[in-house]
Scaffold this motif. Structure first.
Motif, short mmCIF file in Angstrom:
data_model
loop_
_atom_site.label_atom_id
_atom_site.label_comp_id
_atom_site.label_asym_id
_atom_site.label_seq_id
_atom_site.Cartn_x
_atom_site.Cartn_y
_atom_site.Cartn_z
N ASN A 122 74.22 45.08 37.19
CA ASN A 122 74.61 43.95 38.03
C ASN A 122 75.35 42.85 37.25
N SER A 123 75.52 43.07 35.93
CA SER A 123 76.27 42.11 35.12
C SER A 123 77.64 42.65 34.68
N VAL A 124 77.94 43.88 35.09
CA VAL A 124 79.21 44.49 34.70
C VAL A 124 80.38 43.76 35.37
N HIS A 125 81.39 43.43 34.57
CA HIS A 125 82.61 42.82 35.08
C HIS A 125 83.77 43.80 34.92
N PHE A 126 84.53 43.97 36.00
CA PHE A 126 85.73 44.79 35.96
C PHE A 126 86.93 43.92 35.63
N HIS A 127 87.86 44.49 34.87
CA HIS A 127 89.14 43.84 34.61
C HIS A 127 90.24 44.70 35.22
N GLU A 128 90.54 45.83 34.58
CA GLU A 128 91.56 46.73 35.12
C GLU A 128 91.16 47.28 36.49
N ALA A 129 89.87 47.45 36.72
CA ALA A 129 89.40 48.04 37.99
C ALA A 129 89.01 46.97 39.02
N ALA A 130 89.38 45.70 38.76
CA ALA A 130 88.94 44.60 39.62
C ALA A 130 89.80 44.44 40.87
N SER A 131 90.90 45.14 40.96
CA SER A 131 91.81 44.99 42.08
C SER A 131 91.32 45.76 43.30
N ILE A 132 91.84 45.37 44.46
CA ILE A 132 91.51 46.08 45.69
C ILE A 132 92.06 47.50 45.66
N ASP A 133 92.99 47.80 44.73
CA ASP A 133 93.50 49.17 44.70
C ASP A 133 92.43 50.16 44.23
N THR A 134 91.39 49.69 43.52
CA THR A 134 90.25 50.56 43.19
C THR A 134 89.53 50.95 44.48
N VAL A 135 89.33 49.96 45.35
CA VAL A 135 88.71 50.22 46.66
C VAL A 135 89.59 51.18 47.45
N LEU A 136 90.90 50.91 47.43
CA LEU A 136 91.84 51.74 48.17
C LEU A 136 91.78 53.19 47.70
N ASP A 137 91.76 53.40 46.38
CA ASP A 137 91.72 54.77 45.84
C ASP A 137 90.47 55.51 46.30
N ILE A 138 89.30 54.85 46.18
CA ILE A 138 88.04 55.53 46.49
C ILE A 138 87.86 55.71 48.00
N VAL A 139 88.06 54.65 48.77
CA VAL A 139 87.89 54.75 50.22
C VAL A 139 88.97 55.65 50.82
N GLY A 140 90.22 55.49 50.36
CA GLY A 140 91.30 56.32 50.88
C GLY A 140 91.06 57.80 50.60
N THR A 141 90.61 58.11 49.40
CA THR A 141 90.30 59.50 49.06
C THR A 141 89.15 60.03 49.91
N ALA A 142 88.14 59.19 50.14
CA ALA A 142 87.01 59.60 50.98
C ALA A 142 87.50 59.93 52.39
N ILE A 143 88.38 59.09 52.95
CA ILE A 143 88.91 59.35 54.29
C ILE A 143 89.69 60.66 54.31
N ALA A 144 90.51 60.88 53.27
CA ALA A 144 91.31 62.10 53.19
C ALA A 144 90.43 63.34 53.08
N LEU A 145 89.38 63.25 52.26
CA LEU A 145 88.45 64.38 52.11
C LEU A 145 87.76 64.68 53.43
N ASP A 146 87.40 63.62 54.16
CA ASP A 146 86.77 63.78 55.47
C ASP A 146 87.74 64.44 56.45
N ASP A 147 88.98 63.95 56.45
CA ASP A 147 89.97 64.46 57.39
C ASP A 147 90.25 65.94 57.17
N LEU A 148 90.30 66.35 55.91
CA LEU A 148 90.57 67.76 55.59
C LEU A 148 89.30 68.62 55.56
N LYS A 149 88.13 67.96 55.78
CA LYS A 149 86.83 68.66 55.76
C LYS A 149 86.62 69.40 54.43
#
Length: 402
Positions: A122-149
């Motif tokens: 709970n004390s970890v700080h992100f620098h390079e991974a602090a952008s919303i594009d980290t969220v985009l990569d993970i959530v977007g990939t999850a949606i794509a995996l779901d869509d393709l089953k």
């Protein structure tokens, strides 16, 4: 069906994986609307433009991510990114397995950073991974995996190229692969390799998603019929190779396959008692199988060849067992692809001579085999021969398997 992820040449990043799934057929509109929902849960971050387009990467026609952000920050707590991902996943309603993938991915990333820097999660700080594009990569990939089953299929990966040289980030310059990559892949069973590219080829986000989605790592493509192929483009350009992640979807043979390591050594000065002990010791240390074959070596010496089959991750441990227990001065090591008949071990309750027992039954298709140790224990309990006990157990098991 099987999905093969192939990062052998250009490694893997979050956007490469996402774009590869889009290239494979995942719906762009579903991904874009889903990731846009994350803006509500991450303050001071807006996605002003997001799209997927075709691009040429050193002769390969691949899909790339077009992204523009409006952000004003230098770092964020890892838990902020985690909270955003969890809330977004809940809001857009992904399947249980895919939601778990997204949560596991960000948890893996936070755990790696926690261990490297010696701080609580709970004390970890992100620098390079602090952008919303980290969220985009993970959530977007999850949606794509779901869509393709994709999680209805087996997912395997080839060894991962991590690059070479050095990496510059918020804490300075480090050798490549950086600590986060090593921590993420540690104990995952996924093989990594460097190459001539003096650059980071695999990013922490790509690595954490890979370990959270694959079933195993192989060194050769499985026996399969190709259905479709997707290419996800990375942002960098390199001389000599295409910076793309290759995804291959197809129908796999009904035989499973994996890669094992084989350790062999010849010994001509050990007793039968030592050889018997070596079998027990290597099996208890993780070997999949051990065989000892009488041979004739130089100068007409009678000897034995010890052959140990094991997982690649257990090579060092088992090599040390062979050296310490036999005194051998050399061990041959090679990798081998093998086909495996799908099997499972199920517990079955049987009643013999009015006594209840539970035996472990290994089933493969219509055939089955009772574990030796279970037969032996029941044989001693009933004061019957091993063969008599085995026949009685098999008769009971056949009734239940029908």
């Amino acid at each position: 069906m099987v999905l093969v992820i192939d990062p052998q040449i250009a490694g893997i990043s979050g956007d490469m994986l996402l774009c590869g799934l889009v290239d494979l057929g995942a719906k762009k509109s579903k991904i874009i609307s889903g990731v846009k929902a994350s803006e509500k849960f991450l303050h001071r971050s807006k996605i002003t433009k997001i799209d997927f387009k075709k691009t040429d990467k050193h002769g390969v026609n691949a899909t790339s991510l077009v992204l523009k952000l409006d952000e004003h920050h230098h770092e964020r707590k890892g838990t902020e990114i985690q909270d955003c991902i969890v809330k977004t996943v809940q809001k857009i309603g992904l399947s249980e397995r895919t939601a778990k993938f997204a949560k596991d991915s960000i948890e893996t990333l936070i755990s790696a950073e926690s261990k490297i820097h010696g701080v609580p999660k709970n004390s970890v700080h992100f620098h390079e991974a602090a952008s919303i594009d980290t969220v985009l990569d993970i959530v977007g990939t999850a949606i794509a995996l779901d869509d393709l089953k994709c999680f209805d299929h087996q997912i395997i990966t080839m060894p991962v190229a991590v690059g070479n040289g050095t990496v510059s980030f918020s804490h300075g310059i480090v050798s490549n692969p950086a600590g986060a990559i090593l921590e993420i892949f540690a104990k995952s069973g996924i093989l990594i390799s460097g190459n001539n590219a003096k650059s980071e080829l695999t990013t922490p986000t790509g690595a954490c998603m890979l370990v959270s989605m694959v079933d195993r790592c192989v060194q050769h493509y499985p026996l399969m019929k190709i259905d479709s192929v997707g290419y996800g483009a990375g942002q960098k350009n390199f001389e000599g190779f295409s910076n793309v992640l290759k995804l291959v979807l197809g129908e796999q043979s009904n035989l499973e396959s994996d890669t094992v390591s084989i350790l062999e050594t010849n010994v001509d000065d050990v007793s039968g008692e030592v050889l018997a002990h070596v079998i027990d010791k290597t099996m208890s240390s993780g070997a999949k199988d051990v065989s000892i074959v009488p041979t004739m070596t130089k100068k007409g010496r009678p000897s034995h060849m010890i052959s140990v089959i094991c997982s690649p991750k257990d090579v060092d441990k088992l090599a040390n067992v062979l050296i310490s227990e036999t005194g051998t001065l050399g061990i041959r090591i090679r990798s081998s692809e093998r086909f495996i008949v799908p099997r499972k071990i199920i517990p079955i309750k049987v009643k013999i001579q009015n006594k209840d027992f539970t035996v472990r039954c290994k089933t493969a298709g219509k055939s089955f085999k009772i574990e030796y140790d279970d037969i032996e224990k029941i044989s001693e309990n009933l004061v019957l021969t091993f063969k008599q006990t085995e026949e009685l157990i098999k008769a009971e098991v056949r009734k239940q398997l029908k």
